[in-house]
Design a protein around this motif. Structure first.
Motif, PDB file in Angstrom:
ATOM      1  N   SER A   2       0.841  -1.183   0.000  1.00 36.93           N
ATOM      2  CA  SER A   2       0.000   0.000   0.000  1.00 36.93           C
ATOM      3  C   SER A   2       0.892   1.253   0.000  1.00 36.93           C
ATOM      4  CB  SER A   2      -0.904   0.001   1.225  1.00 36.93           C
ATOM      5  OG  SER A   2      -0.161   0.298   2.381  1.00 36.93           O
ATOM      6  N   PRO A   3       0.332   2.384  -0.399  1.00 32.63           N
ATOM      7  CA  PRO A   3       1.127   3.619  -0.402  1.00 32.63           C
ATOM      8  C   PRO A   3       1.676   3.986   0.976  1.00 32.63           C
ATOM      9  CG  PRO A   3      -0.864   3.914  -1.682  1.00 32.63           C
ATOM     10  CD  PRO A   3      -0.965   2.582  -1.014  1.00 32.63           C
ATOM     11  N   ASN A   4       0.906   3.739   2.022  1.00 32.19           N
ATOM     12  CA  ASN A   4       1.385   4.062   3.374  1.00 32.19           C
ATOM     13  C   ASN A   4       2.548   3.173   3.787  1.00 32.19           C
ATOM     14  OD1 ASN A   4      -0.425   6.123   3.731  1.00 32.19           O
ATOM     15  ND2 ASN A   4      -1.964   4.820   4.696  1.00 32.19           N
ATOM     16  N   GLN A   5       2.515   1.898   3.385  1.00 32.37           N
ATOM     17  CA  GLN A   5       3.633   1.012   3.682  1.00 32.37           C
ATOM     18  C   GLN A   5       4.887   1.446   2.930  1.00 32.37           C
ATOM     19  OE1 GLN A   5       1.834  -2.691   2.542  1.00 32.37           O
ATOM     20  NE2 GLN A   5       1.440  -3.280   4.666  1.00 32.37           N
ATOM     21  N   LYS A   6       4.715   1.904   1.700  1.00 33.97           N
ATOM     22  CA  LYS A   6       5.851   2.379   0.913  1.00 33.97           C
ATOM     23  C   LYS A   6       6.462   3.630   1.547  1.00 33.97           C
ATOM     24  CE  LYS A   6       4.221   0.603  -3.492  1.00 33.97           C
ATOM     25  NZ  LYS A   6       3.768   0.954  -4.833  1.00 33.97           N
ATOM     26  N   LYS A   7       5.612   4.543   2.029  1.00 35.73           N
ATOM     27  CA  LYS A   7       6.120   5.746   2.688  1.00 35.73           C
ATOM     28  C   LYS A   7       6.836   5.397   3.987  1.00 35.73           C
ATOM     29  CE  LYS A   7       3.098   9.306   0.916  1.00 35.73           C
ATOM     30  NZ  LYS A   7       2.134  10.359   1.216  1.00 35.73           N
ATOM     31  N   ALA A   8       6.295   4.456   4.732  1.00 35.78           N
ATOM     32  CA  ALA A   8       6.934   4.054   5.984  1.00 35.78           C
ATOM     33  C   ALA A   8       8.292   3.412   5.716  1.00 35.78           C
ATOM     34  CB  ALA A   8       6.032   3.090   6.752  1.00 35.78           C
ATOM     35  N   LEU A   9       8.377   2.587   4.695  1.00 38.38           N
ATOM     36  CA  LEU A   9       9.652   1.965   4.343  1.00 38.38           C
ATOM     37  C   LEU A   9      10.659   3.016   3.879  1.00 38.38           C
ATOM     38  CD1 LEU A   9      11.314  -0.603   3.929  1.00 38.38           C
ATOM     39  CD2 LEU A   9      10.350  -0.734   1.620  1.00 38.38           C
ATOM     40  N   ALA A  10      10.206   3.968   3.084  1.00 34.25           N
ATOM     41  CA  ALA A  10      11.102   5.040   2.625  1.00 34.25           C
ATOM     42  C   ALA A  10      11.595   5.879   3.803  1.00 34.25           C
ATOM     43  CB  ALA A  10      10.376   5.917   1.607  1.00 34.25           C
ATOM     44  N   ILE A  58      10.283  12.681   0.116  1.00 30.31           N
ATOM     45  CA  ILE A  58       9.297  11.613   0.320  1.00 30.31           C
ATOM     46  C   ILE A  58       7.886  12.182   0.221  1.00 30.31           C
ATOM     47  CG2 ILE A  58       8.335  10.041   2.050  1.00 30.31           C
ATOM     48  CD1 ILE A  58      11.196   9.476   2.941  1.00 30.31           C
ATOM     49  N   ALA A  59       7.667  13.371   0.783  1.00 30.19           N
ATOM     50  CA  ALA A  59       6.336  13.980   0.739  1.00 30.19           C
ATOM     51  C   ALA A  59       5.939  14.367  -0.684  1.00 30.19           C
ATOM     52  CB  ALA A  59       6.291  15.205   1.638  1.00 30.19           C
ATOM     53  N   LEU A  60       6.904  14.771  -1.492  1.00 31.69           N
ATOM     54  CA  LEU A  60       6.595  15.171  -2.858  1.00 31.69           C
ATOM     55  C   LEU A  60       6.400  13.995  -3.796  1.00 31.69           C
ATOM     56  CD1 LEU A  60       9.027  18.171  -3.338  1.00 31.69           C
ATOM     57  CD2 LEU A  60       6.563  18.250  -2.996  1.00 31.69           C
ATOM     58  N   PHE A  61       6.962  12.836  -3.453  1.00 30.07           N
ATOM     59  CA  PHE A  61       6.877  11.669  -4.328  1.00 30.07           C
ATOM     60  C   PHE A  61       5.487  11.061  -4.239  1.00 30.07           C
ATOM     61  CE2 PHE A  61       7.617   7.235  -5.469  1.00 30.07           C
ATOM     62  CZ  PHE A  61       8.261   7.416  -6.677  1.00 30.07           C
ATOM     63  N   ASP A  62       4.938  10.676  -5.392  1.00 31.27           N
ATOM     64  CA  ASP A  62       3.598  10.091  -5.445  1.00 31.27           C
ATOM     65  C   ASP A  62       3.702   8.572  -5.343  1.00 31.27           C
ATOM     66  OD1 ASP A  62       0.870   9.816  -5.732  1.00 31.27           O
ATOM     67  OD2 ASP A  62       0.953   9.845  -7.925  1.00 31.27           O
ATOM     68  N   PHE A  63       3.353   8.031  -4.184  1.00 32.43           N
ATOM     69  CA  PHE A  63       3.358   6.583  -3.994  1.00 32.43           C
ATOM     70  C   PHE A  63       2.013   6.052  -4.461  1.00 32.43           C
ATOM     71  CE2 PHE A  63       6.532   8.033  -1.011  1.00 32.43           C
ATOM     72  CZ  PHE A  63       7.535   7.089  -1.175  1.00 32.43           C
ATOM     73  N   ARG A  64       2.074   5.097  -5.380  1.00 27.75           N
ATOM     74  CA  ARG A  64       0.829   4.542  -5.924  1.00 27.75           C
ATOM     75  C   ARG A  64       0.580   3.155  -5.361  1.00 27.75           C
ATOM     76  NH1 ARG A  64      -0.384   7.297 -11.485  1.00 27.75           N
ATOM     77  NH2 ARG A  64       0.619   9.239 -10.929  1.00 27.75           N
ATOM     78  N   ASP A  66       0.034  -0.525  -5.827  1.00 22.38           N
ATOM     79  CA  ASP A  66       0.300  -1.503  -6.872  1.00 22.38           C
ATOM     80  C   ASP A  66      -0.493  -2.797  -6.682  1.00 22.38           C
ATOM     81  OD1 ASP A  66       1.621  -2.462  -4.689  1.00 22.38           O
ATOM     82  OD2 ASP A  66       3.554  -2.706  -5.676  1.00 22.38           O
ATOM     83  N   ARG A  67      -1.397  -2.798  -5.727  1.00 21.71           N
ATOM     84  CA  ARG A  67      -2.245  -3.973  -5.542  1.00 21.71           C
ATOM     85  C   ARG A  67      -3.354  -3.961  -6.587  1.00 21.71           C
ATOM     86  NH1 ARG A  67      -3.944  -3.082   0.466  1.00 21.71           N
ATOM     87  NH2 ARG A  67      -4.069  -1.008  -0.422  1.00 21.71           N
ATOM     88  N   GLN A  68      -3.702  -5.127  -7.079  1.00 21.22           N
ATOM     89  CA  GLN A  68      -4.761  -5.240  -8.076  1.00 21.22           C
ATOM     90  C   GLN A  68      -6.123  -5.249  -7.383  1.00 21.22           C
ATOM     91  OE1 GLN A  68      -4.314  -5.197 -11.322  1.00 21.22           O
ATOM     92  NE2 GLN A  68      -2.108  -5.027 -11.021  1.00 21.22           N
ATOM     93  N   PRO A  69      -7.058  -4.431  -7.873  1.00 22.51           N
ATOM     94  CA  PRO A  69      -8.393  -4.452  -7.262  1.00 22.51           C
ATOM     95  C   PRO A  69      -9.085  -5.772  -7.577  1.00 22.51           C
ATOM     96  CG  PRO A  69      -8.388  -3.074  -9.206  1.00 22.51           C
ATOM     97  CD  PRO A  69      -6.974  -3.490  -8.966  1.00 22.51           C
TER      98      PRO A  69
END
Length: 83
Positions: A2-10, A58-64, A66-69
């Motif tokens: 998820s985008p939040n997990q990607k931000k936390a990892l970054a 990190i705040a400026l980068f758009d985390f998308r 990638d999970r398929q709906p």
């Protein structure tokens, strides 16, 4: 992920990297003959500048996401010609 997990990892990788670089700056100033206050100021200054730049990037980068709906409905039958 998820985008939040990607931000936390970054943010976690940023934190580890910045701590390593700031400690290196502090040690470098100490080896160049600076006293403990100068080495602390160098490490703290490097840490604050690098964290500010890193968090801003990190705040400026758009985390998308990638999970398929999930697909809605079942399989669709192909259309046959002439009907």
């Amino acid at each position: 992920m998820s985008p939040n997990q990607k931000k936390a990892l970054a943010a976690f990788v940023l934190f580890l990297s910045v701590n390593h670089v700031a400690f290196g700056c502090s040690r470098w100033v100490e080896r160049l003959g600076g006293d403990s206050l100068e080495s602390t100021l160098a490490g703290g200054g490097a840490w604050s500048v690098l964290m500010t730049v890193g968090v801003t990037l990190i705040a400026l980068f758009d985390f998308r996401d990638d999970r398929q709906p999930p697909r809605q409905g079942g399989p669709v039958a192909p259309e046959t010609p002439g009907q």
